[in-house]
Write a protein that holds these residues in place. Structure first.
Motif, mmCIF file in Angstrom:
data_model
loop_
_atom_site.group_PDB
_atom_site.id
_atom_site.type_symbol
_atom_site.label_atom_id
_atom_site.label_comp_id
_atom_site.label_asym_id
_atom_site.label_seq_id
_atom_site.Cartn_x
_atom_site.Cartn_y
_atom_site.Cartn_z
ATOM 1 N N ALA A 1 -30.530 -50.449 -26.461
ATOM 2 C CA ALA A 1 -30.857 -49.138 -27.053
ATOM 3 C C ALA A 1 -30.510 -49.107 -28.533
ATOM 4 O O ALA A 1 -31.268 -48.585 -29.357
ATOM 5 N N LEU A 2 -29.372 -49.684 -28.890
ATOM 6 C CA LEU A 2 -28.973 -49.717 -30.296
ATOM 7 C C LEU A 2 -29.921 -50.583 -31.118
ATOM 8 O O LEU A 2 -30.209 -50.286 -32.283
ATOM 9 N N ALA A 3 -30.414 -51.674 -30.509
ATOM 10 C CA ALA A 3 -31.279 -52.605 -31.228
ATOM 11 C C ALA A 3 -32.694 -52.074 -31.404
ATOM 12 O O ALA A 3 -33.361 -52.387 -32.397
ATOM 13 N N THR A 4 -33.163 -51.283 -30.446
ATOM 14 C CA THR A 4 -34.575 -50.862 -30.457
ATOM 15 C C THR A 4 -34.795 -49.449 -30.962
ATOM 16 O O THR A 4 -35.944 -49.034 -31.140
ATOM 17 N N ARG A 5 -33.721 -48.705 -31.188
ATOM 18 C CA ARG A 5 -33.854 -47.332 -31.656
ATOM 19 C C ARG A 5 -33.218 -47.211 -33.035
ATOM 20 O O ARG A 5 -31.998 -47.093 -33.148
ATOM 21 N N PRO A 6 -34.012 -47.234 -34.086
ATOM 22 C CA PRO A 6 -33.460 -47.132 -35.448
ATOM 23 C C PRO A 6 -32.617 -45.862 -35.610
ATOM 24 O O PRO A 6 -32.999 -44.788 -35.159
ATOM 25 N N GLY A 7 -31.488 -46.023 -36.239
ATOM 26 C CA GLY A 7 -30.614 -44.875 -36.473
ATOM 27 C C GLY A 7 -29.772 -44.472 -35.291
ATOM 28 O O GLY A 7 -29.156 -43.403 -35.303
ATOM 29 N N LEU B 1 -20.930 -32.150 -40.081
ATOM 30 C CA LEU B 1 -20.905 -32.069 -41.540
ATOM 31 C C LEU B 1 -22.220 -32.520 -42.170
ATOM 32 O O LEU B 1 -22.428 -32.341 -43.369
ATOM 33 N N GLY B 2 -23.090 -33.126 -41.371
ATOM 34 C CA GLY B 2 -24.340 -33.643 -41.901
ATOM 35 C C GLY B 2 -24.220 -35.021 -42.516
ATOM 36 O O GLY B 2 -25.178 -35.528 -43.117
ATOM 37 N N VAL B 3 -23.055 -35.655 -42.377
ATOM 38 C CA VAL B 3 -22.842 -36.994 -42.915
ATOM 39 C C VAL B 3 -23.549 -38.029 -42.042
ATOM 40 O O VAL B 3 -24.250 -38.913 -42.537
ATOM 41 N N GLU B 4 -23.324 -37.943 -40.744
ATOM 42 C CA GLU B 4 -24.029 -38.789 -39.784
ATOM 43 C C GLU B 4 -25.183 -37.981 -39.204
ATOM 44 O O GLU B 4 -24.997 -36.838 -38.768
ATOM 45 N N ARG B 5 -26.371 -38.584 -39.183
ATOM 46 C CA ARG B 5 -27.553 -37.904 -38.643
ATOM 47 C C ARG B 5 -28.312 -38.871 -37.739
ATOM 48 O O ARG B 5 -29.449 -39.262 -38.010
#
Length: 330
Positions: A18-24, A40-44
């Motif tokens: 899932a981490l490899a195939t889903r950008p972000g 905080l909007g830092v990580e999206r």
């Protein structure tokens, strides 16, 4: 907080895929840092991959005398584990020095390693920060930087890593286990986090699609006297201004094994290799400790408002080393 997809991983392989195939995509464990940064909007993140239910929540004694700690083991459970307290006390002390009891009950081993800096410029999306937005500048360099790095920083970033646990793992020669598309691998805890250089947005050596599966404490440091000491603005629930984790073995009146790491002085836990080399073969005297620590800290480049960190770290390290070797000198 913007909308995101949610994947509840049922296996390590599924999580890595899932981490490899889903950008972000980002891993969600205890959420004590990631969720705050999302607010905080830092990580999206476009996707949260929930790893909290993976079978990585055990602490196992291995046949060779090492100890394997799963990535989802809670900080409170790891700190209280009798084998950790007996054989690697610096790790237990470091965990108990971090956060609050409530947070330790939620935070995980893997999440602790992966937490982001607490630099206020990183956490404030209205301020320039190369770590959050590469190329935007470093607001802290000419701004408020009392708590920032004195070792290993660059023109692009002067942030420090906030983990107490990671400092102890570095000094204890622990290894971090990873799993990804290329299979399993492990890296030394002391090399897991990166110095900022010109890529401060990269905190660790993790490759895209890799997941932390555990940490291994080696038999070589089991039972060696060790300790963790932290200086902070208040007695609890505060990040370090400077900290040190150390282990020292003394045989026949000389130091035969040493591991020293500083916290809150650099972008990663700072393994004090020069100090260690100076100590091995020397008598465990205060003068020897002062010489070794001064040798290590001679590389420090303080900024306008954080020069105090150098003598503070020196005092902490000399005190810890002196206390650890007191029995050998009597």
């Amino acid at each position: 907080m913007r909308t995101f997809d949610y994947v509840r991983a049922t296996s390590v392989t599924e999580a890595a895929d899932a981490l490899a195939t889903r950008p972000g995509a980002r891993c969600l464990g205890g959420g004590t840092n990631l969720v705050d940064l999302m607010k905080l909007g830092v990580e999206r993140p476009a996707t949260l991959v929930d790893v909290s239910r993976l079978p990585l929540d055990t602490i196992e004694e291995m046949p060779d005398g090492s100890l394997r700690v799963g990535a989802t083991v809670r900080n409170s459970d790891l700190a209280a584990h009798p084998v950790v307290r007996d054989r690697w006390p610096a790790l237990s002390q470091a965990l108990l020095a971090g956060a609050s009891g409530q947070l330790r009950n939620a935070a995980t081993t893997g999440g602790n390693l992966l937490q982001r800096t607490r630099c206020p410029y990183f956490q404030d999306v209205t301020k320039p920060c190369n770590k959050r937005e590469p190329g935007s500048g470093c607001g802290a360099r000419d701004g408020v930087h009392r708590d920032h790095a004195v070792l290993g920083h660059s023109a692009h970033c002067i942030a420090t890593h906030p983990s107490d646990m990671a400092v102890a793992l570095s000094a204890l020669d622990a290894r971090v286990e990873l799993y990804g598309a290329q299979g399993a691998r492990s890296v030394a805890a002391a090399e897991f986090h990166r110095l900022p250089g010109d890529r401060p947005e990269r905190d660790t050596v993790i490759e895209p699609g890799e997941i932390v599966t555990g940490v291994v404490l080696p038999a070589a440091t089991a039972g060696v006297p060790s300790a963790y000491r932290k200086a902070r603005d208040r007695a609890s629930y505060a990040f370090a201004l400077a900290s040190v984790a150390a282990l020292v073995r003394v045989d026949d009146g000389v130091v035969t094994q040493a591991g020293i790491a500083f916290g809150a002085l650099a972008h990663r836990p700072w393994r004090a290799r020069r100090a260690e080399e100076a100590l091995v073969g020397a008598a465990p005297t205060e003068a020897a400790f002062e010489y070794a620590v001064d040798l290590e800290l001679s590389a420090a480049q303080h900024l306008r408002d954080n020069a105090y960190k150098v003598p503070l770290a020196r005092a902490l390290a000399v005190d810890v080393l002196t206390r650890l070797t007191a029995a050998a000198r009597t």
